[in-house]
Structure formats: structure tokens, C-alpha cells
Write a protein that holds these residues in place. Structure first.
Motif, PDB file in Angstrom:
ATOM      1  N   LEU A   1      33.937  39.465  43.949  1.00 45.76           N
ATOM      2  CA  LEU A   1      35.327  39.932  43.874  1.00 45.76           C
ATOM      3  C   LEU A   1      35.912  40.153  45.265  1.00 45.76           C
ATOM      4  N   SER A   2      35.135  40.792  46.130  1.00 46.72           N
ATOM      5  CA  SER A   2      35.614  41.093  47.479  1.00 46.72           C
ATOM      6  C   SER A   2      35.863  39.828  48.291  1.00 46.72           C
ATOM      7  N   THR A   3      34.970  38.858  48.169  1.00 43.19           N
ATOM      8  CA  THR A   3      35.113  37.609  48.912  1.00 43.19           C
ATOM      9  C   THR A   3      36.391  36.874  48.513  1.00 43.19           C
ATOM     10  N   LEU A   4      36.648  36.788  47.226  1.00 47.82           N
ATOM     11  CA  LEU A   4      37.862  36.112  46.742  1.00 47.82           C
ATOM     12  C   LEU A   4      39.124  36.843  47.207  1.00 47.82           C
ATOM     13  N   ALA A   5      39.099  38.174  47.132  1.00 50.20           N
ATOM     14  CA  ALA A   5      40.287  38.962  47.501  1.00 50.20           C
ATOM     15  C   ALA A   5      40.608  38.837  48.980  1.00 50.20           C
ATOM     16  N   LYS A   6      39.574  38.830  49.836  1.00 49.49           N
ATOM     17  CA  LYS A   6      39.816  38.738  51.283  1.00 49.49           C
ATOM     18  C   LYS A   6      40.448  37.398  51.650  1.00 49.49           C
ATOM     19  N   GLY A   7      39.945  36.313  51.070  1.00 49.93           N
ATOM     20  CA  GLY A   7      40.529  35.008  51.352  1.00 49.93           C
ATOM     21  C   GLY A   7      41.968  34.908  50.878  1.00 49.93           C
ATOM     22  N   ALA A   8      42.266  35.539  49.741  1.00 50.07           N
ATOM     23  CA  ALA A   8      43.614  35.467  49.161  1.00 50.07           C
ATOM     24  C   ALA A   8      44.644  36.256  49.963  1.00 50.07           C
ATOM     25  N   LEU A   9      44.217  37.144  50.864  1.00 49.08           N
ATOM     26  CA  LEU A   9      45.171  37.882  51.704  1.00 49.08           C
ATOM     27  C   LEU A   9      46.027  36.944  52.549  1.00 49.08           C
ATOM     28  N   ALA A  10      45.527  35.739  52.775  1.00 45.89           N
ATOM     29  CA  ALA A  10      46.271  34.755  53.567  1.00 45.89           C
ATOM     30  C   ALA A  10      47.620  34.420  52.937  1.00 45.89           C
ATOM     31  N   PHE A  11      47.776  34.703  51.655  1.00 42.50           N
ATOM     32  CA  PHE A  11      48.995  34.297  50.935  1.00 42.50           C
ATOM     33  C   PHE A  11      49.902  35.473  50.585  1.00 42.50           C
ATOM     34  N   THR A  12      49.624  36.672  51.131  1.00 44.46           N
ATOM     35  CA  THR A  12      50.448  37.838  50.815  1.00 44.46           C
ATOM     36  C   THR A  12      51.799  37.770  51.536  1.00 44.46           C
ATOM     37  N   ARG A  13      52.819  38.359  50.893  1.00 40.67           N
ATOM     38  CA  ARG A  13      54.172  38.362  51.458  1.00 40.67           C
ATOM     39  C   ARG A  13      54.770  39.761  51.558  1.00 40.67           C
ATOM     40  N   TYR A  14      54.243  40.695  50.796  1.00 47.73           N
ATOM     41  CA  TYR A  14      54.801  42.049  50.743  1.00 47.73           C
ATOM     42  C   TYR A  14      53.662  43.065  50.836  1.00 47.73           C
ATOM     43  N   TRP A  15      54.020  44.328  51.166  1.00 52.85           N
ATOM     44  CA  TRP A  15      52.971  45.335  51.272  1.00 52.85           C
ATOM     45  C   TRP A  15      52.298  45.577  49.940  1.00 52.85           C
ATOM     46  N   TRP A  16      53.019  45.422  48.814  1.00 52.25           N
ATOM     47  CA  TRP A  16      52.437  45.728  47.520  1.00 52.25           C
ATOM     48  C   TRP A  16      51.449  44.656  47.053  1.00 52.25           C
ATOM     49  N   ASP A  17      51.692  43.367  47.374  1.00 50.93           N
ATOM     50  CA  ASP A  17      50.695  42.370  46.979  1.00 50.93           C
ATOM     51  C   ASP A  17      49.487  42.427  47.924  1.00 50.93           C
ATOM     52  N   PHE A  18      49.742  42.835  49.170  1.00 46.85           N
ATOM     53  CA  PHE A  18      48.635  43.114  50.091  1.00 46.85           C
ATOM     54  C   PHE A  18      47.757  44.226  49.520  1.00 46.85           C
ATOM     55  N   LEU A  19      48.395  45.313  49.083  1.00 50.54           N
ATOM     56  CA  LEU A  19      47.660  46.444  48.519  1.00 50.54           C
ATOM     57  C   LEU A  19      46.916  46.039  47.249  1.00 50.54           C
ATOM     58  N   LEU A  20      47.528  45.190  46.442  1.00 45.55           N
ATOM     59  CA  LEU A  20      46.885  44.745  45.199  1.00 45.55           C
ATOM     60  C   LEU A  20      45.581  43.995  45.492  1.00 45.55           C
ATOM     61  N   LEU A  21      45.627  43.072  46.449  1.00 45.91           N
ATOM     62  CA  LEU A  21      44.419  42.309  46.785  1.00 45.91           C
ATOM     63  C   LEU A  21      43.376  43.188  47.470  1.00 45.91           C
ATOM     64  N   ARG A  22      43.825  44.099  48.305  1.00 49.23           N
ATOM     65  CA  ARG A  22      42.878  45.024  48.916  1.00 49.23           C
ATOM     66  C   ARG A  22      42.254  45.932  47.852  1.00 49.23           C
ATOM     67  N   ALA A  23      43.037  46.254  46.818  1.00 46.57           N
ATOM     68  CA  ALA A  23      42.497  47.034  45.711  1.00 46.57           C
ATOM     69  C   ALA A  23      41.397  46.255  44.990  1.00 46.57           C
ATOM     70  N   VAL A  24      41.624  44.958  44.780  1.00 45.37           N
ATOM     71  CA  VAL A  24      40.601  44.111  44.143  1.00 45.37           C
ATOM     72  C   VAL A  24      39.336  44.080  45.002  1.00 45.37           C
ATOM     73  N   ASP A  25      39.528  43.962  46.317  1.00 44.65           N
ATOM     74  CA  ASP A  25      38.400  43.993  47.249  1.00 44.65           C
ATOM     75  C   ASP A  25      37.635  45.306  47.111  1.00 44.65           C
ATOM     76  N   ARG A  26      38.359  46.422  47.089  1.00 43.21           N
ATOM     77  CA  ARG A  26      37.717  47.727  46.985  1.00 43.21           C
ATOM     78  C   ARG A  26      37.098  47.954  45.607  1.00 43.21           C
ATOM     79  N   ILE A  27      37.707  47.395  44.575  1.00 38.18           N
ATOM     80  CA  ILE A  27      37.078  47.461  43.247  1.00 38.18           C
ATOM     81  C   ILE A  27      35.733  46.749  43.291  1.00 38.18           C
ATOM     82  N   GLY A  28      35.710  45.608  43.993  1.00 39.41           N
ATOM     83  CA  GLY A  28      34.446  44.900  44.172  1.00 39.41           C
ATOM     84  C   GLY A  28      33.411  45.778  44.856  1.00 39.41           C
ATOM     85  N   LYS A  29      33.857  46.531  45.855  1.00 42.78           N
ATOM     86  CA  LYS A  29      32.945  47.448  46.534  1.00 42.78           C
ATOM     87  C   LYS A  29      32.486  48.542  45.583  1.00 42.78           C
ATOM     88  N   GLY A  30      33.402  49.014  44.735  1.00 44.13           N
ATOM     89  CA  GLY A  30      33.042  50.040  43.763  1.00 44.13           C
ATOM     90  C   GLY A  30      32.029  49.547  42.753  1.00 44.13           C
TER      91      GLY A  30
END
Length: 393
Positions: free
Chosen positions: A89-118
Motif C-alpha cells: 500500500l505504501s509503495t503504491l501511494a508514494k509513487g502516486a504522489l507524482a500526480f497530486t494537484r491539491y493539498w487534499w489529494d496529497f493528504l489522501l495519498l499520504r493517508a493511504v501510505d500511513r494506513i499501509g504503515k498501520g
């Protein structure tokens, strides 16, 4: 049982492999960590309070899942599947950050990354404990944190090299390339997990009846102290913003961050080994004291040498805080509930990390970074004093 007996320099094969996995994943994470504060403020145009809150929310997000997945891995006696799923989950989320445009979609993908850590953290830590010799958990966790942090040293250095390599491109484009490339080491680590890491939970017979370690009053007191100490745990982003406040560039602040990670990496293993004989409670108490000194150094840094001292102290503090409490909780936990007990520690710590960064962001926005660091120092002093009431195990 051959894998259980195999050792590399006194470290079990499973712990060694999990160290390699963490090295690759932290390298992946730390390729993007140093550029995220600038990306948030310069590209996504987030303000000081929002930036501090977002970074704190990211740090706290994973903790909500740690005790749950630690418990589930205890029930099923399977750790590896959760370790793999969390890292994927974390690996996919980090790569997808390349396509973020707003702070909220950035936060969403970082949340997925952190969920992976959880998902992965408590099962992985339980697997490390189950793969360790009795009385040597500090050594195993120290080795794991050392490998994890060596990846954190390599990551910023790779980020610096990429920034220089992509120097002719706009900063936003360079940041996006770094996000995309960060997925490569993470993907390699997934193959290591699939092919080589072994489950150990099935070798422990689950006890049906018994009082959970979490009902122990001494443990509950320790978790309360952890919560107070966590209020003094500011996001790494604040240290980089401090360097930039003093006039250092983004690349120079990344170099300071690499120094912090180098100190962390060099300290984690010897401190973990030493804690097995010195006493984990005393080492944790010492860690709160070092944390207070680091925060005060950041608060009053006005020159290069004070800032260097602050990053060095910060590295030692994090090496203690991210290593010894895990081993302490693993020692306290019964064999059939290590995932649950270690997950409880991570959850309590992470839940209180979020308000810590919100408070720090508010103090920065309303007053200055010095106020934010001074607050952190005060919380760590309180935690250090309260550790006197926690009994050594």
C-alpha cells in the motif's frame, strides 16, 4: 527450525531480512520526505498552520490501525501477509504522489501510505520479537532501526542527487519525478518479503485464558507517559523549516536532515544492545531528557554550530524513542499477544502526535518556531519526571 537458528553477526536471519526490507522502504520514504514540506507550501500553496497540521495528521494516521492489525495478526498467528500488504500500500501511494494537484489529494495519498504503515508495523514488530533470542530484543530492534535509518540516510542523499540532476526542470516537475522514482526501492522490498521472510507466529501456541498484559497498571502508567511525551514529538518538517528560517536552502536543509538520519542510524543499534543490560526504562527516561535538550537547541539556534548540535541531539533522541519502547513492550507482552501490546503502544503514541504538530503549527503561525520547540521541550521534561513512577521490568 533451520531459519530460526541461522544468524548473521548474532542477528537472526528473519530480523536481518526485515532490516533489509526496512532499509529499502525507508530509502523510498526518505527520498520524498525532505521535499514534501517545500512541495506543500510552494506547489500546493498550503499555509503554515495547514502545513503543520497536515504533516502531523500524516504522522498520526497510521497509529489508528496498528493495534487493530496487531490484534488480528495475533489471532491468526500470521504476520507476513500483513507486513507485505502494508508495504505494498505504501509503495503504491508514494509513487502516486507524482500526480497530486491539491493539498487534499496529497493528504489522501499520504493517508493511504500511513494506513499501509498501520497495517504492517505491529505485525512486523511482533515478528521481530518472535525471531529474537530471549533477553536480546533490544539488540534485534536496535539492528532493525539501524537498517531502517540507514535507508533514511540514503534517501535524502538520493533526493539531493536527483534535484541536482533535474536542476534544469521546474521545481514542481523535479518533485514529481522524485515521487515517481521513490516507488522503485519499495517494489524491490516486496520481492524480499515474498521470497525470503518467514512467519514465526505459528510456532507460538495461543493461550486461551489469561489476563491481558494491557491490564497491568504499570504498563498503563507507561502508556500515559508515552502520551505526554508524544505531545512533545514535532514532525521532522519543523526542523527543516527551522533550517530554512535561518537562511539555508532546500538542498542544504536536506543535508541537515541527512545528518540527523546518520546520527540516528549510528546510534540505534548500540543503544538497543546497551538497553538489554542498562535497563530499557532508564534508557527511555534518558531519551526524554535528550529530546528536551534537542528542542531547546532548535528553539535557540541562531548559528550553524547550534543548529548542528540540535540535529545531532534530535538524531539520538529519535534513535532511543523509536527503538527502546518497542523492545520494552515486547518484553512485557505475553507470547500470544505481542502484536496487540506493541500495537497499543504505537496507537497511543501516534494519536497524541497529531495534536502535537497542530499545537506546534499554531505556535509557529501565532508566534514563532521557537515557541513550538519550547513547548515540545516542556512536554518531554514532564514525561522524563513521570518515568520515575514507572517500575523497571
Amino acid at each position: 527450525m533451520e531459519e530460526r537458528e541461522k544468524k548473521i553477526s548474532g542477528i537472526s536471519w528473519n530480523v536481518f531480512l526485515l532490516g533489509i526490507v526496512s532499509f529499502l522502504n525507508d530509502m523510498s520514504s526518505e527520498m520524498i520526505m525532505p521535499v514534501m514540506p517545500s512541495y506543500l507550501m510552494e506547489v500546493l500553496d498550503a499555509g503554515k498552520l495547514l502545513s503543520g497540521s497536515v504533516m502531523g495528521a500524516i504522522e498520526s494516521m497510521s497509529s489508528l490501525f496498528k493495534v487493530a492489525f496487531g490484534y488480528v495478526s495475533d489471532r491468526f498467528r500470521k504476520r507476513k501477509v500483513f507486513v507485505f500488504a502494508g508495504y505494498a500500500l505504501s509503495t503504491l501511494a508514494k509513487g502516486a504522489l507524482a500526480f497530486t494537484r491539491y493539498w487534499w489529494d496529497f493528504l489522501l495519498l499520504r493517508a493511504v501510505d500511513r494506513i499501509g504503515k498501520g497495517v504492517r508495523t505491529a505485525p512486523r514488530d511482533a515478528l521481530i520479537a518472535e525471531s529474537s533470542e530471549k533477553g536480546k530484543t533490544g539488540k534485534s530492534f536496535g539492528f532493525h532501526r539501524m537498517m531502517d535509518t540507514l535507508g533514511a540516510v540514503a534517501g535524502p542523499l538520493v533526493a539531493i542527487a536527483l534535484i541536482e540532476l533535474l536542476n534544469g526542470l521546474p521545481a514542481e516537475t523535479a518533485y514529481r519525478y522524485i515521487f515517481l522514482l521513490s516507488a522503485v526501492p519499495g517494489a524491490i522490498s516486496l520481492f524480499v518479503i515474498i521470497l525470503f521472510v518467514k512467519d514465526r507466529g505459528g510456532e507460538v501456541k495461543r493461550k486461551i485464558k489469561g489476563i491481558s498484559t494491557l491490564k497491568n497498571r504499570n504498563l498503563q502508567l507507561f502508556l500515559a507517559v508515552v502520551a505526554i511525551g508524544a505531545l512533545g514529538r514535532y514532525s521532522y518538517a519543523f526542523t527543516m523549516w527551522k533550517a530554512q528560517e535561518l537562511g539555508y536552502s532546500v538542498v542544504q536543509s536536506i543535508a541537515f536532515y541527512a545528518l540527523f538520519n546518520l546520527i540516528y542510524a549510528l546510534s540505534a543499534y548500540p543503544l538497543g544492545v546497551y538497553s538489554d543490560t542498562f535497563g530499557k526504562k532508564r534508557m527511555i527516561t534518558l531519551g526524554f531528557g535528550v529530546a528536551a535538550l534537542a528542542a531547546l537547541a532548535f528553539a535557540h539556534a541562531r548559528d550553524f554550530y547550534t543548529l548542528i548540535a540540535a540535529f545531532v541531539l534530535y538524531g539520538i533522541y529519535i534513535a532511543i524513542e523509536d527503538t527502546i519502547p518497542r523492545a520494552y513492550m515486547a518484553d512485557l507482552a505475553r507470547e500470544y499477544e505481542k502484536g496487540t501490546v506493541i500495537g497499543a503502544y504505537h496507537t497511543v503514541f501516534g494519536v497524541f502526535v497529531f495534536p502535537a504538530s497542530v499545537i506546534a503549527g499554531w505556535l509557529w503561525s501565532s508566534h514563532s518556531l521557537a515557541y513550538a520547540f519550547t513547548f515540545a521541550a516542556a512536554m518531554n521534561v514532564v514525561a522524563m519526571v513521570l518515568m520515575a513512577f514507572v517500575r523497571e521490568q
